[in-house]
Scaffold this active site. Structure first.
Site, PDB file in Angstrom:
ATOM      1  N   LYS A  71       0.793  -1.236   0.000  1.00 23.56           N
ATOM      2  CA  LYS A  71       0.000   0.000   0.000  1.00 23.56           C
ATOM      3  C   LYS A  71       0.826   1.288   0.000  1.00 23.56           C
ATOM      4  O   LYS A  71       0.400   2.293  -0.541  1.00 23.56           O
ATOM      5  CB  LYS A  71      -0.944   0.031   1.211  1.00 23.56           C
ATOM      6  N   ASP A 107     -10.097   2.929   2.043  1.00 23.07           N
ATOM      7  CA  ASP A 107     -10.169   2.326   3.382  1.00 23.07           C
ATOM      8  C   ASP A 107     -10.780   3.304   4.383  1.00 23.07           C
ATOM      9  O   ASP A 107     -11.544   2.912   5.275  1.00 23.07           O
ATOM     10  CB  ASP A 107      -8.765   1.940   3.872  1.00 23.07           C
TER      11      ASP A 107
END
Ligand code: ATR
Length: 284
Positions: A71, A107
């Site tokens: 990420k 997220d």
């Protein structure tokens, strides 16, 4: 699903990818919406990330989810990183717009929406966040967006909690994000109405929870971002103590919901995604 010469390809990269429910979520939405698209798991080993991103361009893959451990690193291989993804330095979605690769983070919004769905009262609440890694940062950002009153960070490594608190809290954010130590754990947990586990402790069923579950009381909401196992030891003990509980499945589905919108411009059927992921959990 009918794969032909026009099928658009989406997927998820991570390592080790293991079992993932994301294909079930997205393929259910593509199917329900009659879209000619397919979503597949693509394990990418550390060291292969740059080549994998070049492959996205070369192959015309339309969009990807990015998961652990890529990420942070993936941002440097993209053309642009937008919004909260740039702010946190964490990308979980790549959109391929005619060859331009843009990084996003869903997220944060995924966690915020999952809290909203579970009816949690975040506005003005004192919240304890356990963990100080990437997942914790997304949670903290979402709590700030949702108007939490104060955020108290607890981590196995105190210095990392202090670093994360400094990075995300303060005058600019308009909220006090404070790292607390082992010595303060009893009083801090007692003072918080919401407790969120954003550590990876609990992924293995025999693992000790990151705090002593005996600290949990009736009336508190305990959220564990882990959803496999479905109910961690922390959640089981919290239920026994009379607390309200939720696992991380809602965050998984809502981050996928937001990713789908970014990729396709369409709003996917949330219920179809939710149910497909539950079924996949039973099969996996
Ligand atoms: P993620 O992206 O999932 O947040 P990460 O950035 O590697 O992953 O962060 C993992 C978090 O879980 C960290 O806060 C880590 O604590 P440390 O900073 O002390 O390493 C925490 N963690 C992992 N295993 C743990 C365990 N067994 N007990 C308590 N905390 C744990």
């Amino acid at each position: 699903m009918n794969i032909d010469g026009r099928t658009e390809i989406y997927g998820i990269i991570g390592w080790p990818l293991g079992h993932t429910r994301s294909p079930a979520l997205h393929n259910a939405a593509f199917g329900r919406m009659g879209m000619n698209a397919a979503y597949v798991p693509m394990p990418v080993a550390p060291g292969e990330l740059r080549a994998a991103v070049e492959g996205v361009r070369a192959l015309g893959i339309k969009g990807l989810n990015v998961t652990v451990p890529h990420k942070v690193e993936v941002a440097q291989y993209l053309d642009r990183v937008e919004g909260v993804a740039a702010e946190l330095g964490a990308v979980n979605v790549i959109v391929n717009r005619d060859g331009e690769l843009v990084g996003h983070n869903t997220d944060v919004e995924g966690f915020r929406l999952s809290m909203e769905k579970s009816g949690a009262k975040v506005e003005g609440a004192e919240v304890a966040v356990l963990g100080a890694g990437g997942a914790a940062r997304s949670v903290i950002r979402a709590l700030i967006d949702a108007g939490a009153g104060g955020i108290h960070l607890f981590n196995r490594t105190l210095s990392k909690a202090e670093e994360t608190a400094d990075a995300l809290g303060g005058a600019d954010a308009g909220i006090d994000v404070r790292a607390f130590s082992d010595a303060e754990v009893d009083t801090t947990i007692a003072d918080c109405s919401i407790i969120i586990n954003a550590t990876s402790a609990g992924l293995r069923a025999d693992e000790e929870p990151p705090i002593n579950p005996a600290l949990i009381r009736r009336g508190q909401l305990v959220v564990d971002l882990i959803y496999e196992p479905w109910k961690t030891r922390l959640l089981e003990a919290s239920e026994t103590a009379g607390a309200t509980t939720a696992n991380g499945y809602g965050m998984l589905v809502f981050q996928a919901f937001e990713a789908f919108r970014l990729w396709t411009g369409h709003t996917p059927p949330l219920d179809a995604m939710w149910e497909a992921g539950l079924r996949e959990g039973l099969n996996g």
